[in-house]
Design an enzyme around this catalytic site. Sequence first.
Site, PDB file in Angstrom:
ATOM      1  N   CYS A  87      33.828  40.688  49.405  1.00  0.00           N
ATOM      2  CA  CYS A  87      34.204  40.174  50.725  1.00  0.00           C
ATOM      3  C   CYS A  87      33.976  41.212  51.818  1.00  0.00           C
ATOM      4  O   CYS A  87      33.549  40.886  52.919  1.00  0.00           O
ATOM      5  CB  CYS A  87      35.650  39.721  50.726  1.00  0.00           C
ATOM      6  SG  CYS A  87      36.848  41.056  50.520  1.00  0.00           S
ATOM      7  N   HIS A 434      41.671  41.195  51.119  1.00  0.00           N
ATOM      8  CA  HIS A 434      40.506  40.374  51.470  1.00  0.00           C
ATOM      9  C   HIS A 434      40.061  40.728  52.886  1.00  0.00           C
ATOM     10  O   HIS A 434      40.888  40.999  53.766  1.00  0.00           O
ATOM     11  CB  HIS A 434      40.876  38.893  51.404  1.00  0.00           C
ATOM     12  CG  HIS A 434      39.709  37.955  51.548  1.00  0.00           C
ATOM     13  ND1 HIS A 434      38.559  38.072  50.799  1.00  0.00           N
ATOM     14  CD2 HIS A 434      39.510  36.888  52.359  1.00  0.00           C
ATOM     15  CE1 HIS A 434      37.718  37.104  51.130  1.00  0.00           C
ATOM     16  NE2 HIS A 434      38.275  36.378  52.082  1.00  0.00           N
ATOM     17  N   ASN A 456      35.172  32.915  56.979  1.00  0.00           N
ATOM     18  CA  ASN A 456      35.382  33.401  55.630  1.00  0.00           C
ATOM     19  C   ASN A 456      34.047  33.462  54.882  1.00  0.00           C
ATOM     20  O   ASN A 456      33.008  33.034  55.407  1.00  0.00           O
ATOM     21  CB  ASN A 456      36.375  32.497  54.888  1.00  0.00           C
ATOM     22  CG  ASN A 456      37.154  33.233  53.819  1.00  0.00           C
ATOM     23  OD1 ASN A 456      36.759  34.298  53.361  1.00  0.00           O
ATOM     24  ND2 ASN A 456      38.269  32.657  53.408  1.00  0.00           N
TER      25      ASN A 456
END
Length: 515
Positions: A87, A434, A456
Amino acid sequence: MTDDTNTNPDTNATTAPSNTTVTPDDISRYSLAFESDRANRVAANAAVSNGVLAAATSYRGVRDLPRDFNVQLKQGSITNQRRSGRCWMFASLNTLRYEVMHRWNLDDFEFSENYLFFWDKIEKANVYLENVLATLDEPTDSRTFEVINEGPVDDGGWWQMFVNLADKYGLVPKSAYPESANSMDSDAFVQYLNTVLRGFAARLREAHAQGADMARLRQMKDDDMAVVYRMTAIALGEPPTHFEFTARTKGDADDGEAAEDVEKNGGEKKADDSADAGADAASADDSAAPAPKDGTENYDGTDRSGIIHEESITPLEFMHKYVPVSPDDFVTLCNAPMDRTPFGKRYAIKWSTNVAGTEQMTFVNVPMDTLRDAAVRQLEAGHPLWFACDCMQFALRGKGIFDPATVRVDELFGIELPYEKGEAIEYGDAPSNHAMTLTGVNLDADGRPNRWKVENSWGKTAGEDGYFVASNDWFDRYVTELVVRTDLLDDATRAILGTPVVEVEPWEPLTRPCE
């Protein structure tokens, strides 16, 4: 539990119950209290049938958190890290690809995440073995060695790790080095590479114990790294040293729209300064503005049909020529409100770099007002932001919502959640795990943010076409890091950049690598 509490009549002090086990009588009392409350039975029906998050979802919360934003950036297609812990890489590259798209007037663009993934494995393996050599006399059960040995080449990371890789290896478009099965699902590859590396560490420490000198140990390490390269190349394929690149710019009819990429205040648009900044940089850098060849090319390297074409370009050349900002022109701000980490200081985490010879993970700890204001300022200036958070808290993946007022687990269970932010970090309840990208914010009549648009990297099926909305309450509680352009920092924060760093141990509860 049974009531064996005793009170001393002289001191009026209460001692702990003598019976420390849960007894049948205790269970009976707990059950009776549960069954006597209608709300408990209704909550159990909902939670058992639908799961905690669905049962806790407030329709009022969903209704009160719209997806309209009066400041938002036009980003490219949503990306997908799939079954990997990349991520931090995706968020970093999504931050820079926005600048590329709007500098060069492209409909869409994506960097190769697999390219950085390859070099991250090589560099993390090298750092691990270097750390082993630096701690040869450290007991294997020491806290320091346990941190070093925990996950030598695990996927997680921070923005600063991205910068280290980009500075050394450059960047490439996805077309030059596409995803592989092992970048999209990394567990097996990482598992066995970690196993091999720990075996190498054991051999190095054993040779040292038997009297091998450092020259011999370094020869062993060099042989080990050859194996690491072979394994990584087999799993991911060798990365390109030169590649061809072709992109088509949008036509003249789209030029004005491309420059106006920040929507603000109910549809009014604010022109993005990054295009002008990129043009200035290109005119100042000969490598970014090649001289015309036979009169068919414009100053920016595109021909008159709007085609950008490179026959053979290196990853570093590509980054320096086509990315209008430097990864080094950013600073990581952190909001960790704990007594052990006073605001207004720079902190560096020991043993945290992924590239040997670079500085450790460093950030400036600032109050939430400073962090929040920096985010608004950068979005209004027309630039997205990398940020790290605890994405598990009050999150609805399917609906794309981060919001305590929507995910009412307090109401479902009849509890009060106990933590302030600093306490939650201190006790390990809300570590960063994250990284994503902020691409918009909604400001109220007084100019204060009340919700944020979040890009995202979980694909289009997560959230609403890959985007989430976060309430400002959630932002304040669970966003721990933010990467800000240095030129957009307030003066007080910029002044902190010149101060010495305070080193902290890697196990202190400040921040964790994002996956």
